[in-house]
Design a protein around this motif. Sequence first.
Motif, PDB file in Angstrom:
ATOM      1  N   GLY A   1       5.818  11.820   9.711  1.00 46.77           N
ATOM      2  CA  GLY A   1       5.581  11.807   8.268  1.00 46.77           C
ATOM      3  C   GLY A   1       5.233  13.176   7.724  1.00 46.77           C
TER       4      GLY A   1
ATOM      5  N   GLY B   1       0.307  -0.076   1.634  1.00 44.31           N
ATOM      6  CA  GLY B   1       0.990   0.728   2.639  1.00 44.31           C
ATOM      7  C   GLY B   1       2.357   1.164   2.183  1.00 44.31           C
ATOM      8  N   ARG B   2       3.360   0.852   2.987  1.00 40.96           N
ATOM      9  CA  ARG B   2       4.704   1.383   2.771  1.00 40.96           C
ATOM     10  C   ARG B   2       5.314   0.944   1.436  1.00 40.96           C
TER      11      ARG B   2
ATOM     12  N   ILE C   1      -1.216   3.798   4.678  1.00 38.33           N
ATOM     13  CA  ILE C   1       0.018   4.576   4.537  1.00 38.33           C
ATOM     14  C   ILE C   1       0.487   5.043   5.907  1.00 38.33           C
ATOM     15  N   ASP C   2       1.757   4.816   6.207  1.00 43.71           N
ATOM     16  CA  ASP C   2       2.336   5.272   7.466  1.00 43.71           C
ATOM     17  C   ASP C   2       3.391   6.340   7.189  1.00 43.71           C
ATOM     18  N   ASP C   3       4.145   6.710   8.209  1.00 43.10           N
ATOM     19  CA  ASP C   3       5.152   7.764   8.062  1.00 43.10           C
ATOM     20  C   ASP C   3       6.209   7.419   7.013  1.00 43.10           C
ATOM     21  N   ALA C   4       6.693   6.169   7.061  1.00 41.98           N
ATOM     22  CA  ALA C   4       7.721   5.760   6.099  1.00 41.98           C
ATOM     23  C   ALA C   4       7.166   5.771   4.680  1.00 41.98           C
ATOM     24  N   GLY C   5       5.915   5.367   4.523  1.00 43.09           N
ATOM     25  CA  GLY C   5       5.295   5.402   3.203  1.00 43.09           C
ATOM     26  C   GLY C   5       5.160   6.815   2.673  1.00 43.09           C
TER      27      GLY C   5
ATOM     28  N   CYS D   1       3.768   2.599  -1.527  1.00 51.51           N
ATOM     29  CA  CYS D   1       4.166   4.005  -1.621  1.00 51.51           C
ATOM     30  C   CYS D   1       5.574   4.147  -2.196  1.00 51.51           C
ATOM     31  N   VAL D   2       6.451   3.232  -1.833  1.00 53.90           N
ATOM     32  CA  VAL D   2       7.817   3.272  -2.371  1.00 53.90           C
ATOM     33  C   VAL D   2       7.781   3.128  -3.890  1.00 53.90           C
TER      34      VAL D   2
ATOM     35  N   ASP E   1       0.056  -4.102  -1.398  1.00 52.21           N
ATOM     36  CA  ASP E   1       1.357  -3.580  -1.834  1.00 52.21           C
ATOM     37  C   ASP E   1       1.828  -4.230  -3.129  1.00 52.21           C
TER      38      ASP E   1
END
Length: 388
Positions: free
Chosen positions: A142, A80-81, A109-113, A84-85, A53
Amino acid sequence: MCNFVGENNNLRSLDLMHVKPENESAQHFALMLEQRQSKSLQRLALQDNDLGDEEIEAIATALSRQASLEELVLMENDFGRLGCVALGTTLERWQAPNLKQLVLSYNNIDDAGLQALVAGLVNCINLEELQLSYNHSITAVGLRSLAAFFQSEHCCLEEFEMAGVYFGDEGAIALADGLVGNTSIESMTMYIDSIESTHFRTAPLITEVGWSAFSKLLCNTSSINSTYMSNHTLAQICQHPLPPPYICKYLQLNAFQQHQNIDTAKIAKIKILLNHPDLDMEPFFQKQLKLLPHVMSWFQRARSCHSNSSPSGRVLTRTQSQKHVLSRELSAVYKFIRGMPMVAADGYCKYVLKTALKRKRKLQLMIQKAEEEEEWAQKRLKPEPEYD
């Protein structure tokens, strides 16, 4: 390498694979990338470099001035998250971005990402390919957020890859619902994996519940209008196991439309003929018989959909025939007459009267012409007077 990246104003493509730089080296690379004055870079591929990250945040910030980038490959890393942000923020702030391909497969990468990426994806109005494969933490939650991207006004995405993301029926429903109204996506990849894979064998597969959502997407049979407004562009779902036959049938029709470069209205017409054996004419009655010629014309054009030389023809000949289409045409005429008997009778009388008046005028012209010819002939035959 860092100095080369920062100072080369003609650099168009940069691929760094399996380098696995230390954090300090990655930060220095991002700094050199950020200080580039030239906007010549069109492709950046950082594959299998164990970028986390923190490194991706620095690289995303460095790319804020590189809106001319067309291909961004960040697969097989470890972000990951938070990554992605940062990436989503950069994509969202780009002015007139040229990005056409975004590859984020094999990360964390997860749903929030994924949700953090959506605003940036919406801003990428030239994005044609998106790869999110093997981000195992992505679920239906996601996937629902992608609807904002799929349904955005300028979405031109053609290929979407989600291989190795096992989201089950809920995810399939979320994807199908999100694709409602989308007219660009032609190919999707889902669930491709080795049958011997432990993760594959324990993952929730798509059942009839999930496929029914895709069936509704491809051909909503609740009404003729809903069928017409269904998705006629999605032509390929790469899936193991294969989609059910009734899904493949509609994919084949959509693929035919793309390969032959024909109007999607023709594919809509085929789907209507396949799924609506009894067409309701009552909504047309408010215009009385004015719409009947258009209805007749629609059926006549529909006959061309039965050509045995096309894939669409081969689909239809199993359940339809030229004779059956003609039968529906006659049935539609009958429904008009039955629904408006007096209008139909008045219309027939008006037709007879119009025809009779036309014939009468024609006869009058013939009589007038005959009288003129008779008068001319008599003058010619009349003997001239004799003078002494």
